[in-house]
Design a protein around this motif. Structure first.
Motif, short mmCIF file in Angstrom:
data_model
loop_
_atom_site.label_atom_id
_atom_site.label_comp_id
_atom_site.label_asym_id
_atom_site.label_seq_id
_atom_site.Cartn_x
_atom_site.Cartn_y
_atom_site.Cartn_z
N SER A 183 95.91 71.91 67.92
CA SER A 183 95.63 71.49 69.30
C SER A 183 95.37 72.63 70.25
N ARG A 184 95.20 73.84 69.76
CA ARG A 184 94.79 74.94 70.63
C ARG A 184 93.28 74.88 70.80
N ILE A 185 92.82 75.01 72.02
CA ILE A 185 91.42 74.79 72.32
C ILE A 185 90.78 76.11 72.75
N ARG A 186 89.65 76.42 72.17
CA ARG A 186 88.88 77.57 72.60
C ARG A 186 87.54 77.07 73.11
N TRP A 187 87.22 77.44 74.36
CA TRP A 187 86.03 76.91 75.01
C TRP A 187 85.05 78.02 75.33
N ILE A 231 90.07 70.44 86.08
CA ILE A 231 90.25 70.26 84.65
C ILE A 231 88.91 70.07 83.97
N TRP A 232 88.90 70.03 82.65
CA TRP A 232 87.65 69.99 81.89
C TRP A 232 86.84 68.75 82.22
N TYR A 233 85.61 68.96 82.56
CA TYR A 233 84.75 67.89 83.04
C TYR A 233 83.47 67.88 82.22
N PRO A 234 82.91 66.80 81.80
CA PRO A 234 83.43 65.44 82.00
C PRO A 234 84.68 65.17 81.14
N MET A 235 85.43 64.19 81.54
CA MET A 235 86.67 63.88 80.83
C MET A 235 86.34 63.03 79.60
N VAL A 236 85.89 63.68 78.56
CA VAL A 236 85.42 62.93 77.39
C VAL A 236 86.04 63.44 76.10
N TYR A 237 87.05 64.32 76.17
CA TYR A 237 87.68 64.75 74.93
C TYR A 237 89.04 64.07 74.81
N LEU A 277 91.37 77.42 107.55
CA LEU A 277 91.02 77.54 106.14
C LEU A 277 92.02 76.75 105.32
N CYS A 278 91.52 75.83 104.50
CA CYS A 278 92.39 74.92 103.76
C CYS A 278 92.26 75.14 102.25
N ASP A 279 93.38 75.35 101.58
CA ASP A 279 93.45 75.42 100.11
C ASP A 279 92.34 76.28 99.49
N PRO A 280 92.27 77.56 99.83
CA PRO A 280 91.18 78.40 99.31
C PRO A 280 91.46 78.89 97.89
N TRP A 281 91.06 78.11 96.90
CA TRP A 281 91.32 78.43 95.48
C TRP A 281 90.05 78.99 94.85
N VAL A 282 90.18 80.19 94.22
CA VAL A 282 89.05 80.84 93.57
C VAL A 282 89.38 81.23 92.13
N ASN A 283 90.53 81.84 91.92
CA ASN A 283 90.86 82.46 90.64
C ASN A 283 91.42 81.45 89.65
N PRO A 284 91.01 81.54 88.37
CA PRO A 284 91.52 80.61 87.35
C PRO A 284 93.04 80.65 87.28
N SER A 285 93.62 79.52 86.91
CA SER A 285 95.07 79.41 86.83
C SER A 285 95.46 78.73 85.52
N PHE A 286 96.77 78.66 85.29
CA PHE A 286 97.30 78.08 84.06
C PHE A 286 96.62 78.69 82.84
N SER A 306 92.98 77.98 82.04
CA SER A 306 92.55 76.66 81.56
C SER A 306 92.04 75.79 82.72
N TRP A 307 92.42 76.15 83.96
CA TRP A 307 91.89 75.48 85.15
C TRP A 307 91.12 76.50 85.98
N PHE A 308 89.97 76.11 86.46
CA PHE A 308 89.18 76.99 87.31
C PHE A 308 88.31 76.13 88.21
N PRO A 309 87.91 76.66 89.37
CA PRO A 309 87.07 75.87 90.29
C PRO A 309 85.73 75.55 89.64
N PHE A 310 85.32 74.32 89.76
CA PHE A 310 84.02 73.90 89.23
C PHE A 310 83.36 72.98 90.26
N PRO A 311 82.20 73.35 90.78
CA PRO A 311 81.37 74.52 90.46
C PRO A 311 82.02 75.84 90.88
N ASP A 312 81.53 76.92 90.32
CA ASP A 312 82.03 78.25 90.59
C ASP A 312 81.83 78.60 92.07
N ASN A 313 82.91 79.04 92.72
CA ASN A 313 82.82 79.37 94.15
C ASN A 313 83.12 80.85 94.42
#
Length: 268
Positions: free
Chosen positions: A249-253, A180-186, A21-30, A33-40
């Protein structure tokens, strides 16, 4: 060998000699502000965590998920440990209850033996000052028939050492940054021209459009900029992002998505 994507840079590698099992990331971090996308989060992490070997490439929070590791991953799994200048990764995993470690040497081929058989592995560790003390790494696995290279987001300079020891690579796993936020357009500026519209192609499969509007206000009052981004891909995914950002510069999504890609398995 069977390789299954489990989200972001995570993979489950099944061989006759054991599973990794390699790099099993599920829970949001930072601060979420960072989370797995698509949701796993809907994957069967108890089944995935019932592995023989665990590989965590490095301590960045989109690869090292202590909550998921603590709750779902077998503590008797042998941890394949990169050769880093400091032992931070080992110490963090020990805190979670892992106690079996196979300490590798950078860019050296090792044969690991278990009750199910032998596997040849190599961990290419990035140890330059620019990589920082917690480093980064990539994993090479061979079951005697198939060679898989999990490069995740590492950037090894010399790949000859891998091909010299393993021959041609059959499966190369290279991640994009879906954390990170996708697409990278902001952008990260506080002032934008009033009522502007920008189109930006993100990749061959991602096209995003940003519509930006701002309302002028008297000096001293807040200004808010609202943006809506829509994107489509060739898979069964539809995504909508909405951001409201004041000038501080605080962002609410708000975020909604649907995708059926995660969990894709490739037999090799």
């Amino acid at each position: 060998m069977q390789v299954t994507s489990v989200g972001h840079a995570g993979f489950h590698i099944r061989t006759e000699a054991g599973s990794i099992l390699c790099d099993p990331w599920v829970n949001p971090s930072f601060y979420a502000s960072w989370f797995p996308f698509p949701d796993n989060s809907a994957l069967d992490w108890d089944a995935l965590g019932d592995c023989d070997y665990l590989y965590v490439s490095h301590l960045h929070k989109d690869h090292f998920d202590p909550k998921n590791l603590a709750e779902h991953v077998n503590k008797d799994a042998t941890v394949l440990l990169p050769d880093y200048p400091v032992l931070d990764l080992k110490h963090e995993l020990e805190k979670l209850g892992f106690h079996k470690f196979y300490e590798t040497t950078d860019s050296v081929k090792h044969t690991i033996s278990g009750p199910k058989g032998d596997l040849d592995i190599m961990i290419i560790a990035l140890r330059a000052p620019a990589d920082g003390p917690i480093g980064d790494s990539g994993l090479v696995v061979s079951d005697g028939k198939t060679v898989a290279f999990n490069m995740n987001d590492a950037r090894p300079v010399d790949l000859d050492v891998m091909t010299e020891n393993f021959g041609p690579v059959d499966v190369h796993m290279l991640q994009y940054s879906g954390a990170i936020w996708y697409p990278m357009v902001y952008d990260m500026v506080s002032r934008v021209p009033r009522r502007t519209s920008v189109s930006k192609s993100v990749s061959a499969r991602w096209i995003g459009r940003v519509s930006t509007s701002s309302r002028s206000a008297r000096r001293g009052s807040s200004r808010r900029q609202a943006r809506r981004v829509s994107s489509t891909t060739s898979c069964a995914r539809s995504t909508t992002y909405t951001a409201i950002r004041p000038t501080c510069s605080r962002i609410r999504w708000s975020f909604s998505s649907r995708c059926d890609c995660t969990g894709t398995t490739r037999a090799c």
